[in-house]
Each structure stands twice: as structure tokens, then as C-alpha cells.
Design an enzyme around this catalytic site. Structure first.
Site, mmCIF file in Angstrom:
data_model
loop_
_atom_site.group_PDB
_atom_site.id
_atom_site.type_symbol
_atom_site.label_atom_id
_atom_site.label_comp_id
_atom_site.label_asym_id
_atom_site.label_seq_id
_atom_site.Cartn_x
_atom_site.Cartn_y
_atom_site.Cartn_z
ATOM 1 N N THR A 38 0.822 -1.213 0.000
ATOM 2 C CA THR A 38 0.000 0.000 0.000
ATOM 3 C C THR A 38 0.852 1.258 0.000
ATOM 4 O O THR A 38 2.009 1.249 0.442
ATOM 5 C CB THR A 38 -0.908 0.005 1.250
ATOM 6 O OG1 THR A 38 -1.572 1.266 1.358
ATOM 7 C CG2 THR A 38 -0.090 -0.198 2.519
ATOM 8 N N ASP A 39 0.268 2.356 -0.457
ATOM 9 C CA ASP A 39 0.952 3.645 -0.384
ATOM 10 C C ASP A 39 1.026 4.178 1.040
ATOM 11 O O ASP A 39 1.814 5.084 1.339
ATOM 12 C CB ASP A 39 0.277 4.679 -1.288
ATOM 13 C CG ASP A 39 -1.210 4.857 -1.030
ATOM 14 O OD1 ASP A 39 -1.754 4.226 -0.093
ATOM 15 O OD2 ASP A 39 -1.845 5.634 -1.772
ATOM 16 N N GLU A 40 0.246 3.604 1.953
ATOM 17 C CA GLU A 40 0.193 4.122 3.314
ATOM 18 C C GLU A 40 1.488 3.898 4.090
ATOM 19 O O GLU A 40 1.710 4.529 5.127
ATOM 20 C CB GLU A 40 -1.000 3.518 4.068
ATOM 21 C CG GLU A 40 -2.324 3.906 3.448
ATOM 22 C CD GLU A 40 -3.519 3.507 4.298
ATOM 23 O OE1 GLU A 40 -3.414 3.597 5.533
ATOM 24 O OE2 GLU A 40 -4.557 3.131 3.722
ATOM 25 N N TYR A 49 -2.238 -0.366 10.919
ATOM 26 C CA TYR A 49 -2.316 -1.046 9.630
ATOM 27 C C TYR A 49 -1.070 -0.775 8.793
ATOM 28 O O TYR A 49 -0.407 -1.705 8.309
ATOM 29 C CB TYR A 49 -3.556 -0.603 8.860
ATOM 30 C CG TYR A 49 -3.484 -0.916 7.386
ATOM 31 C CD1 TYR A 49 -3.408 -2.233 6.938
ATOM 32 C CD2 TYR A 49 -3.491 0.103 6.428
ATOM 33 C CE1 TYR A 49 -3.324 -2.524 5.579
ATOM 34 C CE2 TYR A 49 -3.415 -0.178 5.075
ATOM 35 C CZ TYR A 49 -3.331 -1.492 4.653
ATOM 36 O OH TYR A 49 -3.242 -1.776 3.312
ATOM 37 N N LYS A 93 1.984 -3.305 7.428
ATOM 38 C CA LYS A 93 2.279 -3.501 6.012
ATOM 39 C C LYS A 93 3.724 -3.107 5.694
ATOM 40 O O LYS A 93 4.383 -3.750 4.874
ATOM 41 C CB LYS A 93 1.309 -2.701 5.147
ATOM 42 C CG LYS A 93 -0.105 -3.250 5.122
ATOM 43 C CD LYS A 93 -0.170 -4.649 4.501
ATOM 44 C CE LYS A 93 0.059 -4.632 3.010
ATOM 45 N NZ LYS A 93 -0.112 -5.967 2.392
#
Length: 330
Positions: free
Chosen positions: A123-125, A150, A154
């Protein structure tokens, strides 16, 4: 080719399986999914019964099970993850277990069984947040700065995968993608929640001032990016996947209401969630330049198609709605 797709009953995973069979109908897919709140067998009802498809209900943290099904696999595509920021704030422990421990188990067994490619979907997060006042975008060289349970889990999983490349020689690739939308997305997520609430004439909650920005990509474009990375990507490389489609959350809300001919009086501003990242944006020039990937889904057209899909498929989302809303009441 024989693929192991983990988390294949989830939103992106189920769309990927359908995409893959449509393009490569002779390939064999093993789908490993625990069927948690995010896994829905109904998303794959048209796939069940295919001779070259095998669904296995199980946990990626189950070493013996993963060992058993990894034999003969050519490529792993790892979608399996706890993926909802709000849930991670309520219960971080399961995110650590699934996203970090589970990814470690998959990598270890992939090494043992000499898998030719391990592709990890991220993810970009993991990169943190960008300021609204800049035009900066995340790139493959951006430093990691995760800010929620989260995104921390990741980010750790990304490093686990890279460690298995450097220490054990596992041929890995990673994609970090922006926010996905499209059919079969659980109604607890932003766009389907807005659509289904509007269908029921219920308030459309908006965190804070609604000015958080997300970079949106249709799930089929994401699937095609993974496809090209599997076929042409270089082992050890990371590719960012986005389509330069930045939108304020409040503009998404208003657009959906306009598409559905619903009043803006349904908008309900609610207190912002803790650690809410302000802006995400991805520079996807590497995958475009090196691999020739191109997106084909215009946001305005395909958001309308997504609204229409939910309007026409109440049988799929209606049984999930009450549980989806319950997470926001905790």
C-alpha cells in the site's frame, strides 16, 4: 502456470482471480483465504467449479497448511492482509499476526518449495502522509513513515519480503498501490459505504473537514499492473501503481450523491479518526517507463459504473451491511 493467490476471496484478490482466468484461462489457481470479515465466497461464485481452480479455507499463519499447498506452485501473489485502518486502531494485534507473521510464513515456504516468483501486494500508506500545499508524490525512493497500526504492519511485511530476497534468495517483487475502487468491495470501505448509505437514504459520514486526499485506481487497472510485474518485472524491484487521480474525500462524496441524484443534506461530518493521513499521491512513472504499463479506466466513467454495480447487486452487499456499519460504532 500454477499460482497461489492468498486472500483471493477479498476485494482485490477476487477481482484478480477473475481477471487472470479471463486472460489466462488455462492457468491453475489455488486460492487460500481464511474467510474473515473481508473474505466473501459470493465474490467468486462464477469461478467455483472450474477444474483449474482450488479454494482452500485457511490461515496464511498456518505453517503446515501453507507447506502442504505450496508444492508445485510457480508464483505466489500475496493479497492476504488485514487492511482496514479503523479496525487496526481498535485491534492492532491481529494486524501484526496476519500481515507480518503470515507474510513470513509464506516467504519461508516459498523458499522451501523453490517458488519462481513471490509477488507481495502493498500500500501507499507505508510512506506516511503528504502536505496538501505541495505537489509532491511518493516514489520508490521515498522513505517509510507509517502512521497507523495497519500501515506499520504492512511496512514491516514489505521489509520481511525484501529480507527473504537478500538473505534467502527468494525472487520477489512488490507493488505499492493507491486506493482501489470497483465491484465486490466490502461496504465498510469508503466508496461502497457511501453508495450503500445513499441507497438507504442514510447519512454519509465524512471524517474531519473532508479535505483528506486519496489517489484512486480502479481495481482492474491494479490487476493489470500486477500481471505485467509478474511477467516483466525484475526480481527485487518495487513498483508504485497509481493513475494520478487525486480527489478530496468530500468531492468523492458529492460526486456520488450527484450520480445517484441524492441531496447533499445526507452529508454528515464526524470527528476525524486518530492519525488520519492528510494526502497520498503516487508517482507511477517507473512501471510505465520500464514495463510499459498503462491504465485504461477513467475515474468519472468507472465511478458511475461502480455505483451502478452496487445498485444492481444488492444480493451481494446487503447481507454484509449491518456488520460493516458495526465497526464504526465501537
Amino acid at each position: 502456470m500454477k499460482l497461489l493467490v492468498t486472500g483471493g476471496a477479498g476485494f482485490i484478490g477476487s477481482n484478480f482471480i477473475k481477471y487472470w482466468f479471463n486472460k489466462y484461462p488455462k492457468d491453475y489457481i489455488v486460492n487460500l483465504d481464511k474467510l474473515t470479515y473481508a473474505g466473501h465466497p459470493s465474490s467468486l461464485k462464477d469461478i467455483v467449479g472450474k477444474k483449474n481452480y482450488n479454494f482452500v479455507k485457511g490461515d496464511i499463519c498456518d505453517e503446515k497448511l501453507v507447506d502442504k499447498i505450496m508444492g508445485g506452485i510457480d508464483a505466489v501473489v500475496n493479497f492476504a492482509a488485514e487492511s482496514h485502518v479503523d479496525r487496526s486502531i481498535i485491534d492492532p494485534d491481529i494486524f501484526v499476526k496476519t500481515n507480518i507473521v503470515g507474510t513470513t510464513v509464506l516467504c519461508r515456504q516459498a523458499v522451501k518449495h523453490h517458488v519462481k516468483r513471490f509477488h507481495h501486494v502493498s500500500t501507499d500508506e507505508v510512506f506516511g502522509t503528504l502536505k496538501l500545499t505541495t505537489s509532491d508524490k511518493f516514489s520508490e525512493n521515498s522513505h517509510y513513515d507509517p502512521r497507523s497500526p495497519y500501515s506499520v504492519s504492512k511496512a514491516a511485511a514489505d521489509f520481511v519480503v525484501r529480507m527473504y530476497l537478500h538473505t534467502f534468495g527468494l525472487p520477489i517483487t512488490i507493488t505499492n498501490t493507491s486506493n482501489n475502487y470497483g465491484p465486490y468491495q466490502d461496504p465498510e470501505k469508503l466508496i461502497p459505504r457511501l453508495i450503500t448509505n445513499a441507497m438507504d437514504n442514510q447519512p454519509l459520514p465524512v471524517y474531519g473537514d473532508g479535505k483528506n486526499v486519496r489517489d484512486w485506481i480502479h481495481v482492474d487497472d491494479h490487476c493489470s499492473a500486477i500481471d505485467i510485474v509478474l511477467r516483466k518485472g525484475q526480481p527485487g524491484e518495487t513498483y508504485l501503481v497509481g493513475v494520478n487521480c487525486e480527489k478530496y474525500n468530500i468531492d468523492i462524496v458529492k460526486t456520488i450523491l450527484k450520480i445517484m441524484d441524492k441531496p447533499e443534506s445526507l452529508i454528515s461530518y464526524v470527528p476525524d479518526r486518530p492519525g488520519h493521513d492528510r494526502r497520498y499521491a503516487l508517482d507511477s512513472s517507473k512501471i510505465r517507463r520500464q514495463l510499459g504499463w498503462r491504465s485504461t479506466h477513467d475515474f468519472d466513467i468507472w465511478l458511475t459504473k461502480t455505483v451502478e454495480w452496487y445498485q444492481q447487486n444488492k444480493w451481494w452487499w446487503r447481507p454484509l451491511k449491518a456488520r460493516a456499519e458495526s465497526i464504526y460504532k465501537k
